[in-house]
Write a protein that holds these residues in place. Sequence first.
Motif, PDB file in Angstrom:
ATOM      1  N   ARG A 204     -11.266  89.684  49.190  1.00  0.00           N
ATOM      2  CA  ARG A 204     -11.175  88.437  48.663  1.00  0.00           C
ATOM      3  C   ARG A 204      -9.453  88.247  48.217  1.00  0.00           C
ATOM      4  NH1 ARG A 204     -11.728  89.142  42.902  1.00  0.00           N
ATOM      5  NH2 ARG A 204     -10.849  87.182  42.693  1.00  0.00           N
ATOM      6  N   LYS A 205      -9.296  87.069  47.839  1.00  0.00           N
ATOM      7  CA  LYS A 205      -7.852  86.718  47.653  1.00  0.00           C
ATOM      8  C   LYS A 205      -7.332  87.763  46.587  1.00  0.00           C
ATOM      9  CE  LYS A 205      -7.997  81.940  48.676  1.00  0.00           C
ATOM     10  NZ  LYS A 205      -7.741  80.505  48.235  1.00  0.00           N
ATOM     11  N   SER A 206      -6.013  88.122  46.489  1.00  0.00           N
ATOM     12  CA  SER A 206      -5.611  88.813  45.396  1.00  0.00           C
ATOM     13  C   SER A 206      -5.399  87.969  44.077  1.00  0.00           C
ATOM     14  CB  SER A 206      -4.263  89.701  45.536  1.00  0.00           C
ATOM     15  OG  SER A 206      -4.414  90.830  46.597  1.00  0.00           O
ATOM     16  N   SER A 207      -5.762  88.265  42.975  1.00  0.00           N
ATOM     17  CA  SER A 207      -5.501  87.699  41.995  1.00  0.00           C
ATOM     18  C   SER A 207      -5.022  88.676  40.547  1.00  0.00           C
ATOM     19  CB  SER A 207      -6.984  86.977  41.325  1.00  0.00           C
ATOM     20  OG  SER A 207      -6.590  86.361  40.186  1.00  0.00           O
TER      21      SER A 207
ATOM     22  N   ILE B 181      -5.510  94.018  50.828  1.00  0.00           N
ATOM     23  CA  ILE B 181      -6.586  92.870  50.504  1.00  0.00           C
ATOM     24  C   ILE B 181      -7.409  93.350  49.422  1.00  0.00           C
ATOM     25  CG2 ILE B 181      -8.410  91.900  51.652  1.00  0.00           C
ATOM     26  CD1 ILE B 181      -7.301  92.579  54.508  1.00  0.00           C
TER      27      ILE B 181
ATOM     28  N   ASP C 207     -13.008  79.799  45.669  1.00  0.00           N
ATOM     29  CA  ASP C 207     -11.566  79.872  45.666  1.00  0.00           C
ATOM     30  C   ASP C 207     -10.996  81.069  45.869  1.00  0.00           C
ATOM     31  OD1 ASP C 207      -9.236  77.931  45.520  1.00  0.00           O
ATOM     32  OD2 ASP C 207      -9.041  79.041  43.423  1.00  0.00           O
ATOM     33  N   CYS C 208     -11.793  82.044  45.444  1.00  0.00           N
ATOM     34  CA  CYS C 208     -11.183  83.448  45.325  1.00  0.00           C
ATOM     35  C   CYS C 208     -11.420  84.140  46.786  1.00  0.00           C
ATOM     36  CB  CYS C 208     -12.022  84.324  44.319  1.00  0.00           C
ATOM     37  SG  CYS C 208     -11.637  83.574  42.623  1.00  0.00           S
TER      38      CYS C 208
ATOM     39  N   GLN D 152      -8.374  84.870  58.193  1.00  0.00           N
ATOM     40  CA  GLN D 152      -8.417  86.190  57.914  1.00  0.00           C
ATOM     41  C   GLN D 152      -9.528  86.861  57.376  1.00  0.00           C
ATOM     42  OE1 GLN D 152      -6.174  86.753  53.921  1.00  0.00           O
ATOM     43  NE2 GLN D 152      -5.577  88.686  54.383  1.00  0.00           N
TER      44      GLN D 152
ATOM     45  N   LEU E  77     -11.303  84.900  50.897  1.00  0.00           N
ATOM     46  CA  LEU E  77     -10.306  84.896  51.975  1.00  0.00           C
ATOM     47  C   LEU E  77     -10.299  83.433  52.772  1.00  0.00           C
ATOM     48  CD1 LEU E  77     -10.428  88.504  53.403  1.00  0.00           C
ATOM     49  CD2 LEU E  77      -8.851  87.574  51.672  1.00  0.00           C
ATOM     50  N   PRO E  78      -9.146  83.148  53.174  1.00  0.00           N
ATOM     51  CA  PRO E  78      -9.277  82.049  54.293  1.00  0.00           C
ATOM     52  C   PRO E  78      -9.995  82.383  55.523  1.00  0.00           C
ATOM     53  CG  PRO E  78      -6.902  82.728  54.101  1.00  0.00           C
ATOM     54  CD  PRO E  78      -7.923  83.580  53.111  1.00  0.00           C
TER      55      PRO E  78
END
Length: 385
Positions: A316-319, A285, A361-362, A368, A364-365
């Motif tokens: 956060r989401k991985s980018s 994560i 938008d970055c 999660q 986590l849903p």
Amino acid sequence: MADSAGSSETSYLLPPNREDWEEQGIPDFVYGQKELTREGIQWPRTAPSLPDTRPLSHFDSALCSAWRQRMELGLFRYRLGELQTRTLPGPMGFVAQLNVERGVQRRRPQNIRSVRQAFDPEEFNFNKIRPGEVLFRLRREPDPPGVLQQEDILVMINVSPLEWGHVLLVPEPARGLPQRLLPGALRAGLEAVLLSSHPGFRVGFNSLGGLASVNHLHLHGYYLPHRLPVEGAPSEPLDPGGRLHLLQAVPAPGFLFYTGGPGPDIEALVSRVCRATDYLTAREIAHNLFVTRGAPPGQTSFSSTLTGVRVILWPRKSSFGVKEREAFNVALCELAGHLPVKTPQDFSSLTEAAALALIRDCLLPPAQAEEVRAALVALTAQEEQ
């Protein structure tokens, strides 16, 4: 070349001839407990600029004078002037800055595929920089028995600066540590904020997948002469002991940790935060972290006085890679409300709603995010056992 923090004998400036740079060696900035205890840090009625005419700490003077010299010597990728800055209309108080050169001239990020990616000595790393890019070595005086000794930290310029005084804090680069937060690095970041008498000196960390562009352990430090929403935003306690809070009314909800100042409280905070980042790293994560002076948890005060240090952690989401078409990339400073914008068009047209959409938008849903929240609360509860 070690010297006490209060001495004026140590020079952090390079000799005039480039061939003498390597012979000079790296000067030591040595500090002790007394330099970390600073009361009455506050925002003046008008935002402080840098260079600043107000009295600065010895740390600020050393960093800013050496940083300015490196700029004059042309060691950066571009010459940083005063950046166009505006506060976006709306309750968030986003601070947007136009920094075209950084968007165009910064080093291309490495090919990162995992939050746990190993260090690769063949890739660019901080053992390959020019000698003149290092300002000084940050060294803590020997502590009393029972207190961990701080490892040496190199303070070096970021050659593609976000703002005035943008530096990197790199713990013992020869060890080849990957970009994974360690207690010694975080402690140095906290103490750098405490060493500064400027209310806008902040420190942060981007994990791999959280837009760290170099897989070699480092933190960022920089001056931003503007308040940010995370300094005084309200929070909700997540454990009965008040050691973990959820920061609210900010661009992105984050986990808030707090210390009132130097001492044993910092050791406990460092351990708590690193347990959280270890949990996130082990589960792939990505995360960003921001250290700033601010109000105690639960208070909504935006008063001028900054009583302690807030540490905010955002899973956060991985980018992986840089999204070139967006107005800004979301990493540690953007999550805190500081938006370095790449183009004049985006700078003039950016709205709070558009900025919030990019940032959220970055994240986590929801499912999660709730799982992570429960896990960090459980980790905090284990401290009592």
